[in-house]
Design a protein around this motif. Structure first.
Motif, short mmCIF file in Angstrom:
data_model
loop_
_atom_site.label_atom_id
_atom_site.label_comp_id
_atom_site.label_asym_id
_atom_site.label_seq_id
_atom_site.Cartn_x
_atom_site.Cartn_y
_atom_site.Cartn_z
N LEU A 160 0.87 -1.15 -0.12
CA LEU A 160 -0.04 -0.12 0.08
C LEU A 160 0.85 1.34 -0.01
CD1 LEU A 160 -2.32 -1.40 2.72
CD2 LEU A 160 -2.84 -1.07 0.16
N ARG A 161 2.17 1.16 -0.04
CA ARG A 161 3.07 2.23 0.09
C ARG A 161 3.95 2.44 -1.19
NH1 ARG A 161 4.11 3.91 5.29
NH2 ARG A 161 4.72 5.55 4.07
N GLY A 162 4.21 3.82 -1.25
CA GLY A 162 5.08 4.19 -2.36
C GLY A 162 4.55 3.89 -3.85
N ARG A 163 3.29 3.88 -4.03
CA ARG A 163 2.58 3.48 -5.45
C ARG A 163 2.30 4.50 -6.18
NH1 ARG A 163 -1.40 -1.13 -4.15
NH2 ARG A 163 -2.43 0.12 -5.95
N GLY A 164 2.09 6.04 -5.93
CA GLY A 164 1.65 6.99 -6.57
C GLY A 164 0.35 6.75 -6.90
N ASP A 165 -0.39 5.91 -6.81
CA ASP A 165 -1.87 5.70 -7.17
C ASP A 165 -2.47 5.76 -5.91
OD1 ASP A 165 -1.10 3.02 -6.32
OD2 ASP A 165 -2.46 2.30 -7.75
N LEU A 166 -2.16 5.68 -4.73
CA LEU A 166 -2.73 5.59 -3.20
C LEU A 166 -2.20 6.89 -2.42
CD1 LEU A 166 -2.56 1.91 -2.33
CD2 LEU A 166 -4.78 3.21 -3.17
#
Lengths: 386, 96
Positions: free
Chosen positions: B89-95
């Motif tokens: 859930l981390r470092g994705r850019g979409d969340l």
């Protein structure tokens, strides 16, 4: 608890007594290596930076080189410069000299090429080795240890056993009045709330959260997703599924001591106890950052078997994966697989790590020092090469 | 006694396998001082995670009593929990 170290003029204590041959720019690496290969008692540090970079990175490279030169494991320093690079060799020299150390420099373009630079460098280095070989080891309390914490090539055993055991040893060093430096901010992602809770003040906690945010944004600003690079393919093969899982295991190596301060990459801590240093998780850059921060010993846990040490700071390699221990005997120093067998507890292993750190600080050689698996290092930069 | 798998906290819905469970139908999981017997539904590799209960698509995966990701598929007890059915859930850019 005591160890046998080398007293330096600035009051710091070294665990090794080398003459450091430091390259100021990628273009001086060949000469640097040749001198170090020719003179016993020297050790080289080479890297890929030092020119055609943004001012912020040239500053970072300059400060890191000064930090490396000041590291107490170097008795004196010979700087090798090409001459036309952006890093100013005189600035690096003056920075290191502030610690009271003897520093010399050779500029390849001034002296008339590589062959003359190597010849002159060897003669200077020989003279320095002769001089520093008179320094004897003396007894020092464990409070003089500045321990760098690192984990790499992690698998699930790292987070379950090796890192918690190292955390126990780190707590012990802090309790004895020493210093423990935690880097690898990328591997706070998903666990930053735990480290922030450990901060001595709310302000320090906020500084930690800000560092993590910057690191996460830097990764996202490339337009890519951090998931492509963290966890690594090897981590995933070892059973780690997400960066959150990797981070929760990684931060266990910092133990439970309060975080007393947050520092820039390669900055030397002014306070003792557990401190956080801004750095990425990749080996060449974090190991260099820890050495520049003045760490005189580094403990490095691994699951799949990361082989690197550092040129002049001993790196203790710890694994809790029994397969890795048997398979990679020439790289591993300590095996903690007895927790899985039920033979030993994490506390037993915390004490074993502490004993091993004191032995290594006193001169016992690590596997990485014996094999010389220490040379592919680099300095962390944030901007482009231009 | 050798630990075949370990559960790190009461809230965890996964355990970490620490032995080669190839060909075994059940194994022993260490939870604090207790040992519990558990059924394996498929071969699970050393160091990998096993679902302890029914995990619905979209549920959090809990290890160390912390969220380590989210299920992208429904996972039944005894099956492997890894990158094929969990996302970060981390470092994705979409969340956010």
């Amino acid at each position: 608890m005591v160890f046998q170290g080398y007293r330096r003029t600035d009051g710091k204590v070294g665990t090794r007594n080398y003459v450091g041959i430091l390259s100021t720019v990628v273009c001086a690496n060949e000469v640097t290596e040749s001198i170090a290969e020719s003179v016993n008692g020297t050790v080289s540090f080479i890297h890929q930076q030092g020119c055609c970079q943004t001012p912020i990175d040239i500053q970072q490279v300059t400060e890191t080189l000064i930090g490396l030169g000041k590291n107490p494991n170097l008795a004196s320093v010979l700087l090798i410069s090409l001459g036309c690079e952006s890093v100013v060799v005189e600035e690096v020299k003056a920075g290191i000299e502030a610690s009271g150390k003897r520093v010399a420099s050779i500029v390849i373009q001034d002296i008339g090429g590589a062959a003359k630079a190597i010849a002159e460098g060897c003669l200077k280095a020989q003279e320095m080795v002769h001089e520093v070989s008179l320094t004897k080891r003396e007894s020092f309390p464990a409070s003089e240890l500045i321990l760098g914490l690192k984990c790499g090539s992690s698998d699930t055993t790292s987070g379950l056993f090796a890192n918690p055991a190292l955390g126990i040893a780190s707590d012990e060093i802090v309790k004895l009045g020493g210093t423990s430096v935690l880097g690898e901010v990328t591997e706070f992602i998903g666990a930053e709330h735990i480290i922030a809770r450990q901060a001595r003040t709310e302000e320090i906690g906020n500084q930690i959260l800000e560092l993590v945010k910057q690191m996460e944004n830097r990764a996202k600003s490339t337009g890519c997703d951090i998931r492509g690079g963290q966890p690594t393919g090897g981590n995933i093969k070892g059973g780690l599924t997400t960066i959150e899982e990797k981070s929760l295991g990684a931060i266990a190596k910092a133990g439970t001591a309060p975080v007393n301060a947050v520092y820039k990459y390669g900055e030397q801590p002014e306070v003792k106890g557990l401190v956080v240093m801004d750095s990425p998780g990749r080996e060449p850059e974090i190991l260099t950052g820890l050495a520049a921060a003045g760490c005189n010993i580094i403990a490095f846990t691994t699951g799949k078997g990361a082989p690197q040490g550092f040129p002049f700071v001993p790196v203790l390699k710890i694994t809790a994966n029994e397969n890795t221990w048997h398979h990679l005997q020439d790289h591993m120093d300590l095996c903690l697989s007895g927790v899985i067998d039920g033979r030993k507890s994490l506390n037993d292993y915390g004490r074993d790590i502490m004993d091993e750190l004191l032995a290594i600080a006193s001169g016992k050689k690590t596997k990485a020092e014996i094999s010389g698996y220490t040379r592919s290092m680099d300095i962390y930069t944030v901007g482009p090469v231009i | 006694m050798k630990i075949e798998a370990i559960i790190l906290s009461n809230e965890d819905n996964v355990a970490t396998v620490l032995a080669d469970l190839e060909g075994k139908s059940s194994f022993q999981i260490r939870k604090g001082e207790d040992i519990v017997e558990f059924r394996v539904a498929e071969p699970i590799r050393y160091g990998h995670k096993i679902a302890l209960r029914h995990i619905e698509k979209g549920d959090n995966i809990i290890k160390y009593n912390e969220v380590i990701g989210r299920a992208t598929k429904t996972i039944e007890p005894g099956y492997t929990v890894h990158v094929h059915n969990v996302e970060s859930l981390r470092g994705r850019g979409d969340l956010d």
